[in-house]
Design a protein around this motif. Structure first.
Motif, PDB file in Angstrom:
ATOM      1  N   UNK A  80      51.988  17.632  20.254  1.00  0.00           N
ATOM      2  CA  UNK A  80      50.856  17.076  20.992  1.00  0.00           C
ATOM      3  C   UNK A  80      50.077  18.183  21.699  1.00  0.00           C
ATOM      4  N   UNK A  81      50.802  19.122  22.287  1.00  0.00           N
ATOM      5  CA  UNK A  81      50.147  20.234  22.962  1.00  0.00           C
ATOM      6  C   UNK A  81      49.350  21.077  21.968  1.00  0.00           C
ATOM      7  N   UNK A  82      49.957  21.273  20.781  1.00  0.00           N
ATOM      8  CA  UNK A  82      49.272  22.047  19.741  1.00  0.00           C
ATOM      9  C   UNK A  82      47.988  21.360  19.312  1.00  0.00           C
ATOM     10  N   UNK A  83      48.080  20.042  19.034  1.00  0.00           N
ATOM     11  CA  UNK A  83      46.897  19.283  18.603  1.00  0.00           C
ATOM     12  C   UNK A  83      45.852  19.229  19.717  1.00  0.00           C
ATOM     13  N   UNK A  84      46.335  19.139  20.954  1.00  0.00           N
ATOM     14  CA  UNK A  84      45.421  19.094  22.091  1.00  0.00           C
ATOM     15  C   UNK A  84      44.658  20.419  22.207  1.00  0.00           C
ATOM     16  N   UNK A  85      45.385  21.542  22.053  1.00  0.00           N
ATOM     17  CA  UNK A  85      44.767  22.853  22.122  1.00  0.00           C
ATOM     18  C   UNK A  85      43.817  23.086  20.952  1.00  0.00           C
ATOM     19  N   UNK A  86      44.250  22.637  19.757  1.00  0.00           N
ATOM     20  CA  UNK A  86      43.411  22.766  18.553  1.00  0.00           C
ATOM     21  C   UNK A  86      42.114  21.990  18.725  1.00  0.00           C
ATOM     22  N   UNK A  87      42.221  20.760  19.271  1.00  0.00           N
ATOM     23  CA  UNK A  87      41.033  19.938  19.479  1.00  0.00           C
ATOM     24  C   UNK A  87      40.104  20.582  20.507  1.00  0.00           C
ATOM     25  N   UNK A  88      40.699  21.188  21.535  1.00  0.00           N
ATOM     26  CA  UNK A  88      39.904  21.847  22.566  1.00  0.00           C
ATOM     27  C   UNK A  88      39.141  23.028  21.976  1.00  0.00           C
ATOM     28  N   UNK A  89      39.827  23.829  21.155  1.00  0.00           N
ATOM     29  CA  UNK A  89      39.187  24.981  20.523  1.00  0.00           C
ATOM     30  C   UNK A  89      38.116  24.540  19.531  1.00  0.00           C
ATOM     31  N   UNK A  90      38.392  23.435  18.805  1.00  0.00           N
ATOM     32  CA  UNK A  90      37.411  22.952  17.827  1.00  0.00           C
ATOM     33  C   UNK A  90      36.151  22.454  18.522  1.00  0.00           C
ATOM     34  N   UNK A  91      36.318  21.784  19.643  1.00  0.00           N
ATOM     35  CA  UNK A  91      35.160  21.311  20.402  1.00  0.00           C
ATOM     36  C   UNK A  91      34.351  22.501  20.941  1.00  0.00           C
ATOM     37  N   UNK A  92      35.068  23.528  21.389  1.00  0.00           N
ATOM     38  CA  UNK A  92      34.371  24.725  21.875  1.00  0.00           C
ATOM     39  C   UNK A  92      33.604  25.388  20.745  1.00  0.00           C
ATOM     40  N   UNK A  93      34.195  25.407  19.553  1.00  0.00           N
ATOM     41  CA  UNK A  93      33.516  25.971  18.383  1.00  0.00           C
ATOM     42  C   UNK A  93      32.254  25.191  18.052  1.00  0.00           C
ATOM     43  N   UNK A  94      32.349  23.852  18.058  1.00  0.00           N
ATOM     44  CA  UNK A  94      31.172  23.025  17.767  1.00  0.00           C
ATOM     45  C   UNK A  94      30.095  23.222  18.812  1.00  0.00           C
ATOM     46  N   UNK A  95      30.521  23.351  20.081  1.00  0.00           N
ATOM     47  CA  UNK A  95      29.551  23.551  21.154  1.00  0.00           C
ATOM     48  C   UNK A  95      28.830  24.886  20.987  1.00  0.00           C
TER      49      UNK A  95
END
Length: 321
Positions: A297-312
């Motif tokens: 869950x922590x991994x997916x949470x971090x991955x999602x956070x990084x992906x959102x930052x990339x999209x931004x």
């Protein structure tokens, strides 16, 4: 009284609903005793084991209750004008259509539960003691179902709290006759017995105590209550009903467990140490699994956070261009 009711176009037996509710309550009760064990407790079984044990007990209860109903009904339904095969067919139809005997269910449930206990090697006395504390709770709902269905009715009685059953009742109670509500009386006594057993169980760690108390107390209670029953399809041996005869043996079994000969303790503790080791390993695997899930869950949470930052960041680059 309401023998059946209609739900979504289906006719449902009130007795069956009460039995299911009772099964849910005894399951929750036993699971809670495993989740929050008594301070003086021994090797408490895992709640999953106790629930599977109750499932095995439920199958045994149904089979035992049916067999005992068949045995006690033979003389009642025998018709001398029919031949053997015709009588047998009528008997099969009656058994298939309904009818359960509590003592048969109790014996069958004990056999079914013990099969699970010994096959999967869980703590013997602790598992049995927990289950028997919950039996009166389940039985109280069962007697409520008997009252709603009109079976196991009391003797004719015209005093306070007398009840009259309607013409349409599946239990066979005589319509328009004032009867003693013996089902509710037994249900109430079962609730009192459950409260006593629960208090005793939480305050002591003595093996077989609650099992012996239940068998002794209920056996005496049932023997007395049988004199106030009005239904005849119960079987008799001389002056005693079949349930009274069984009650005598049930009381003797309870007295035997309360006396607690030395070998009873040895049987009760036969799997304690082995189960404690296996349960410790199981809990370790559960802990590792929870940690793995948490890490994922922590991994997916971090991955999602990084992906959102990339999209931004990508969006900002487009705007700047």
């Amino acid at each position: 009284m309401l023998s059946t009711f209609t739900f979504l176009g289906k006719t449902i037996s009130t007795y069956a609903v009460c039995a299911i509710v009772g099964g849910v309550f005894i399951s929750l009760f036993c699971a809670l005793q495993c989740r929050f064990p008594r301070k003086k407790g021994g090797k408490v079984p895992d709640k999953q084991d106790i629930l599977f044990m109750l499932l095995f007990a439920a199958f045994g209860m149904f089979i035992g209750a049916k067999i005992m109903y068949a045995v006690t009904s033979i003389n009642f339904i025998y018709d001398g004008t029919l031949n053997f095969l015709q009588n047998l067919w009528e008997w099969v139809k009656l058994i298939a259509g309904g009818g359960l005997v509590f003592y048969g269910g109790l014996i069958g449930a004990a056999v079914g539960g013990l099969i699970y206990v010994f096959h999967y090697k869980i703590p013997v006395s602790e598992s049995v003691d927990i289950a028997f504390v919950g039996v009166p709770l389940f039985h109280a709902f069962g007697r409520l179902g008997c009252f709603m269905g009109g079976c196991c009715y009391g003797m004719e009685y015209h005093g306070l709290f007398a009840v009259t059953f309607p013409t349409k009742n599946i239990g066979g109670a005589p319509a328009g006759v004032e009867l003693l509500p013996i089902q509710l009386i037994e249900g109430g006594l079962n609730l009192i017995l459950w409260g006593i057993l629960f208090a005793v169980y939480r305050r002591t760690s003595r093996r077989w105590l609650t099992t012996g108390l239940y068998l002794g107390c209920y056996g005496v209670m049932r023997f007395i209550l049988e004199y106030f029953r009005g239904d005849m399809i119960r079987g008799h041996l001389g002056a005693l009903s079949s349930s009274q005869v069984i009650s005598i043996f049930i009381v003797l079994a309870g007295a035997f467990l309360l006396i607690k000969p030395p070998f009873a303790d040895r049987i009760g503790a036969i799997y304690d140490e082995e189960y404690a080791e296996s349960l410790e390993k199981l809990n370790l695997r559960r802990k590792e699994y929870k940690e793995t899930i948490k890490a994922r869950r922590e991994y997916h949470k971090q991955y999602l956070k990084e992906y959102r930052a990339y999209l931004k960041a990508k969006k900002e680059r487009r705007i700047n261009q």
